[in-house]
Scaffold this active site. Structure first.
Site, PDB file in Angstrom:
ATOM      1  N   GLU A 250       0.882  -1.177   0.000  1.00  0.00           N
ATOM      2  CA  GLU A 250       0.000   0.000   0.000  1.00  0.00           C
ATOM      3  C   GLU A 250       0.908   1.213   0.000  1.00  0.00           C
ATOM      4  O   GLU A 250       1.510   1.533   1.027  1.00  0.00           O
ATOM      5  CB  GLU A 250      -0.841   0.044   1.281  1.00  0.00           C
ATOM      6  N   CYS A 284      -2.243   8.680   2.961  1.00  0.00           N
ATOM      7  CA  CYS A 284      -1.879   8.205   1.621  1.00  0.00           C
ATOM      8  C   CYS A 284      -2.922   8.597   0.584  1.00  0.00           C
ATOM      9  O   CYS A 284      -2.587   8.875  -0.557  1.00  0.00           O
ATOM     10  CB  CYS A 284      -1.636   6.706   1.635  1.00  0.00           C
ATOM     11  N   GLU A 385       4.591  13.251  -4.151  1.00  0.00           N
ATOM     12  CA  GLU A 385       3.794  13.201  -2.924  1.00  0.00           C
ATOM     13  C   GLU A 385       4.498  14.030  -1.847  1.00  0.00           C
ATOM     14  O   GLU A 385       5.626  13.738  -1.466  1.00  0.00           O
ATOM     15  CB  GLU A 385       3.673  11.751  -2.457  1.00  0.00           C
TER      16      GLU A 385
HETATM   17  P1  NAP Z   1       8.786   4.622   4.668  1.00  0.00           P
HETATM   18  O1  NAP Z   1      10.200   5.047   4.672  1.00  0.00           O
HETATM   19  O2  NAP Z   1       8.237   4.003   3.461  1.00  0.00           O
HETATM   20  O3  NAP Z   1       8.569   3.678   5.937  1.00  0.00           O
HETATM   21  C1  NAP Z   1       7.419   2.880   6.198  1.00  0.00           C
HETATM   22  C2  NAP Z   1       7.840   1.682   7.021  1.00  0.00           C
HETATM   23  O4  NAP Z   1       8.784   0.895   6.292  1.00  0.00           O
HETATM   24  C3  NAP Z   1       8.540   2.050   8.312  1.00  0.00           C
HETATM   25  O5  NAP Z   1       8.210   1.096   9.290  1.00  0.00           O
HETATM   26  C4  NAP Z   1       9.995   1.959   7.923  1.00  0.00           C
HETATM   27  O6  NAP Z   1      10.877   1.788   8.994  1.00  0.00           O
HETATM   28  C5  NAP Z   1       9.978   0.744   7.041  1.00  0.00           C
HETATM   29  N1  NAP Z   1      11.133   0.649   6.140  1.00  0.00           N
HETATM   30  C6  NAP Z   1      11.975   1.632   5.732  1.00  0.00           C
HETATM   31  N2  NAP Z   1      12.919   1.129   4.924  1.00  0.00           N
HETATM   32  C7  NAP Z   1      12.688  -0.186   4.816  1.00  0.00           C
HETATM   33  C8  NAP Z   1      13.334  -1.255   4.114  1.00  0.00           C
HETATM   34  N3  NAP Z   1      14.399  -1.057   3.347  1.00  0.00           N
HETATM   35  N4  NAP Z   1      12.824  -2.494   4.221  1.00  0.00           N
HETATM   36  C9  NAP Z   1      11.732  -2.728   4.968  1.00  0.00           C
HETATM   37  N5  NAP Z   1      11.094  -1.771   5.660  1.00  0.00           N
HETATM   38  C10 NAP Z   1      11.556  -0.502   5.580  1.00  0.00           C
HETATM   39  O7  NAP Z   1       7.888   5.824   5.021  1.00  0.00           O
HETATM   40  P2  NAP Z   1       8.270   6.975   6.017  1.00  0.00           P
HETATM   41  O8  NAP Z   1       9.726   7.142   6.198  1.00  0.00           O
HETATM   42  O9  NAP Z   1       7.506   6.725   7.213  1.00  0.00           O
HETATM   43  O10 NAP Z   1       7.750   8.219   5.178  1.00  0.00           O
HETATM   44  C11 NAP Z   1       8.349   8.571   3.935  1.00  0.00           C
HETATM   45  C12 NAP Z   1       7.295   8.802   2.893  1.00  0.00           C
HETATM   46  O11 NAP Z   1       6.481   7.621   2.728  1.00  0.00           O
HETATM   47  C13 NAP Z   1       6.263   9.859   3.258  1.00  0.00           C
HETATM   48  O12 NAP Z   1       6.728  11.146   3.016  1.00  0.00           O
HETATM   49  C14 NAP Z   1       5.129   9.454   2.353  1.00  0.00           C
HETATM   50  O13 NAP Z   1       5.349   9.924   1.061  1.00  0.00           O
HETATM   51  C15 NAP Z   1       5.170   7.966   2.340  1.00  0.00           C
HETATM   52  N6  NAP Z   1       4.200   7.344   3.266  1.00  0.00           N
HETATM   53  C16 NAP Z   1       3.106   6.768   2.729  1.00  0.00           C
HETATM   54  C17 NAP Z   1       2.181   6.184   3.567  1.00  0.00           C
HETATM   55  C18 NAP Z   1       0.974   5.540   3.046  1.00  0.00           C
HETATM   56  O14 NAP Z   1       0.066   5.266   3.837  1.00  0.00           O
HETATM   57  N7  NAP Z   1       0.881   5.234   1.768  1.00  0.00           N
HETATM   58  C19 NAP Z   1       2.382   6.204   4.932  1.00  0.00           C
HETATM   59  C20 NAP Z   1       3.523   6.796   5.461  1.00  0.00           C
HETATM   60  C21 NAP Z   1       4.437   7.354   4.597  1.00  0.00           C
HETATM   61  P3  NAP Z   1      11.490   3.047   9.794  1.00  0.00           P
HETATM   62  O15 NAP Z   1      10.981   2.844  11.156  1.00  0.00           O
HETATM   63  O16 NAP Z   1      12.964   2.920   9.713  1.00  0.00           O
HETATM   64  O17 NAP Z   1      11.011   4.296   9.137  1.00  0.00           O
END
Ligand code: NAP
Ligand code: MG
Length: 493
Positions: A250, A284, A385
């Site tokens: 997602e 999202c 985004e």
């Molecule tokens: P993210 O970097 O995609 O992280 C989401 C989850 O994935 C966190 O638990 C993160 O851990 C984990 N993760 C990060 N790198 C990973 C890897 N290589 N392998 C497996 N898991 C990994 O999102 P974010 O840092 O929270 O936010 C960055 C951007 O993501 C936002 O600006 C937004 O654009 C997007 N976002 C989208 C949604 C949605 O609902 N679609 C939700 C949140 C964010 P950590 O604890 O290390 O971060």
């Protein structure tokens, strides 16, 4: 006193051997709420091993749907009994408003009840495929499910994965976002008070790079279900290729909200605001691109700005706040950078654009509701985004152009149309390439409905019967009712 969080593996709360800790912060005032462990690769692997062995033991996977449903109801009741505490924790850790957090907690307990009910309504198919050959099609759990969730809806995104994964009979490992683990920890404390067998559900607090990556790569994990950014979604898919585990993704969006000249303008303004400023735009499905038909553009923008200006931004725990904090300093910087980019690209900043640094809000991460007009489709603020309280408003001439502009994006998560011409509204929404769509409203949906995106917004669907399907394998069993030899290699004939 700050809380010292632990990992939960095989029914035990454990410290990590890793001395590095993540400070968990209240984004409304930067106070430290807790210290979270950063699980090592070995600790994550241990959690996976335990999940694998409980899965294979059948202690949960072989319970009947009725028995598993009973536990899901117990969990729902526990959430209900602790709703206030969970709401407070979510506000404290994420920065959202009480009203938003209350809705999330209510949705979370409803999701457990929904899957408990659905589980008991799922019946296998059987038919006579040919004479005396009875075929059964059965659903089985996938095995071990790795669940990786973001910080924007910490409890809700966890539950949207945990409830169907457990319902299906899987053993699970949840990895919350490092910065928002509080409600996940509470949820696991509540699991302990139910009949969920020990070792079925593990909680790994740690980084994406270590804990998340280990779950995605592990050959002992059968499905990884992830909500977050498209970039990380792509990394997970690559890591998952090793054992061809199933991926359910997602991801992000840049969703169009199309307003025709025959729309009820006040209604469109109301949902336009809700679409982008709910959750401070950290959603999202946020309606982050408003597409307004030329002849009502000025009237719409005037009304929209007037209302956006009046939004009360403040700490989530203040009942008067209508929009809360940005989740972290890092994320606030990223949103502010996009606002700067928008100005440099030549878009007109007509409202907001600044961090709020007065009346006590300077201690936290707050950004004004921000509106850009005079944007063009090639601008980064229109294509990427931003995930914050920033809206770009574009115009269109006619139906055809509206559809073209709406779909001129790599994303395909959500979209909406406002028009009093129902036939037109439905015709247009059917042409919008997105999985979650609305006509004359925004953000209204139910646990029964499949949630997910087209294009780079993801793979698979959460919620509804589709969400249960994500966590199940499908098997055919062909039974000879009256066995006869095939005589295939009989020689004679
Ligand atoms: P993210 O970097 O995609 O992280 C989401 C989850 O994935 C966190 O638990 C993160 O851990 C984990 N993760 C990060 N790198 C990973 C890897 N290589 N392998 C497996 N898991 C990994 O999102 P974010 O840092 O929270 O936010 C960055 C951007 O993501 C936002 O600006 C937004 O654009 C997007 N976002 C989208 C949604 C949605 O609902 N679609 C939700 C949140 C964010 P950590 O604890 O290390 O971060
Ligand atoms: Mg991250």
């Amino acid at each position: 006193m700050t809380k010292h969080l632990k990992l939960y593996i095989d029914g035990e709360w454990l410290d990590s051997v890793n001395p590095d800790r993540q400070e968990v912060i209240n984004p409304a005032n930067q106070e430290v709420i807790a210290q979270a462990p950063q699980a090592t690769k070995e600790e994550t692997e241990k959690a996976i091993r335990i999940a694998r062995s409980t899965f294979e033991s059948g202690i949960w996977s072989e319970q009947t749907p009725g028995e598993r449903a009973e536990v899901l109801y117990q969990i729902a009741n526990k959430i209900e009994a602790h709703a206030e505490e969970l709401t407070e924790l979510e506000v404290l850790n994420n920065g959202k408003t009480i009203r938003e957090a209350e809705a999330d907690v209510a949705d979370a307990l409803h999701t457990f009840r929904y899957y408990a009910g659905l589980l008991q309504n799922q019946t296998d198919e059987t038919f006579e495929a040919e004479k005396d050959l009875q075929t059964m099609i059965v659903k089985e759990p996938m095995g071990v499910a790795g669940l990786i969730v973001p910080w924007n809806f910490p409890i809700l995104m966890s539950v949207w994965k945990i409830a169907p994964a457990l319902a299906a009979g899987n053993s699970i490992i949840l990895k919350p976002a490092e910065i928002t683990p509080m409600t996940a920890v509470k949820l696991y404390e509540l699991f302990e008070q139910t009949d969920l067998p020990k070792g079925v559900a593990q909680l790994v607090l740690g980084t994406g790079a270590v804990a998340g990556q280990t779950l995605s790569e592990s050959k002992d994990v059968d499905i990884v279900s992830f909500t977050g950014s498209t970039k990380v979604g792509q990394q997970i898919m690559q890591a998952a290729a090793g054992n061809l585990k199933k991926v359910s993704l997602e991801l992000g969006g840049k969703s169009p909200n199309i307003v025709f000249n025959d729309a009820d303008i006040d209604l469109a303004v109301d949902y336009g605001l809700f679409g982008i400023f709910m959750g401070a735009g950290q959603v999202c499905t946020s309606g982050s691109r408003l597409l307004i038909q030329e002849d009502i553009y000025e009237t719409f923008v005037e009304k929209f700005i007037e209302k956006a200006k009046a939004i009360r931004v403040g700490p989530g725990n203040d009942k008067a706040s209508e929009m809360g904090a940005i989740v972290s300093n890092k994320h606030m910087d990223s949103i502010m950078e996009y606002i700067q980019i928008g100005k440099e690209e030549g878009a007109h900043l007509v409202l907001g654009g600044k961090r709020i640094e007065k009346d006590g809000l300077e201690k936290g991460f707050f950004i004004e509701p921000t509106v850009f007009t005079n944007v063009t489709s090639d601008m980064r603020i229109v294509r990427e985004e931003i995930f914050g309280p920033v809206i770009v408003i574009q115009t269109f001439k006619d139906e055809e152009e509206a559809i073209h502009v709406a779909n001129d994006t790599d994303y395909g998560l959500a979209g909406a149309v406002f028009s009093t011409d129902q036939a037109k509204a439905v015709r247009v929404i059917k042409k919008v390439r997105a999985g979650i769509t609305w006509v004359n409203n925004y953000h209204l949906s139910s646990v029964q409905s499949p949630w997910g995106g087209y294009k780079t917004s993801g793979i698979g669907r959460s919620l509804g019967k589709y969400g249960l399907d994500e966590y199940q394998e499908t098997k055919q069993i062909n039974i000879s009712m009256n066995p006869e030899r095939s005589d295939w290699f009989d020689g004679e004939k």
